[in-house]
Design a protein around this motif. Structure first.
Motif: not given
Length: 155
Positions: A68-81
């Motif tokens: 899992l790419d945590l940055k991509k996942m955060a972006s998909a969720m619309g959050v920073k981190k």
């Protein structure tokens, strides 16, 4: 059998159930499933629970052959981190043990993001709700059952 399988059956979704003997000393659950089932690890998907704070959780469904790419996942969720949810929290919220966490029929449902690599396969394998039990279904059926979305979240 499990809440995940019960949900599939109740919704009339066609699944194939695959059982195998889980080695209790093995902590690489997805790779173990791919090997036991004789399929490419890229077709077997793991369920990871992530947290964007104390009350915002989501499921990331990615191939066991990647991560899992945590940055991509955060972006998909619309959050920073985001971070991976603690094991105890993930088990409590889902009702499943780690290594057997199905993406379906959680005790406390949360948003589901399925990595776009699943589009490469007619069917994918996900945990059926316990170690040594996978279900095979179409990616679209997984999204429909979970009200999930496609996302580019894997490395």
């Amino acid at each position: 059998m499990t809440p995940a399988i019960d949900l599939c059956r109740a919704q009339g979704v066609t699944i194939t159930i695959h059982e195998f003997t889980h080695d209790p000393s093995n902590r690489h659950f997805g790779e173990e499933a791919a090997s036991a089932l004789g399929v490419d690890a890229a077709q077997v998907f793991k369920t990871l629970m992530v947290s964007a704070g104390a009350q915002q959780f989501a499921l990331a469904i990615v191939p066991v052959s990647g991560s899992l790419d945590l940055k991509k996942m955060a972006s998909a969720m619309g959050v920073k981190k985001i971070s991976l949810a603690e094991a105890k929290t993930a088990q409590s919220r889902s009702g499943y043990l780690l290594g057997g966490m199905s993406p379906l029929a959680h005790k406390r449902p949360c948003a589901l993001y399925l990595d776009q690599q699943a589009k490469n396969y007619h069917t994918i394998f996900v945990s059926g709700g316990r170690r040594g039990l996978d279900i095979e279904l179409t990616p679209q059926d997984l999204l429909t059952l979970s009200e999930g979305v496609w996302a580019d979240i894997a490395q």
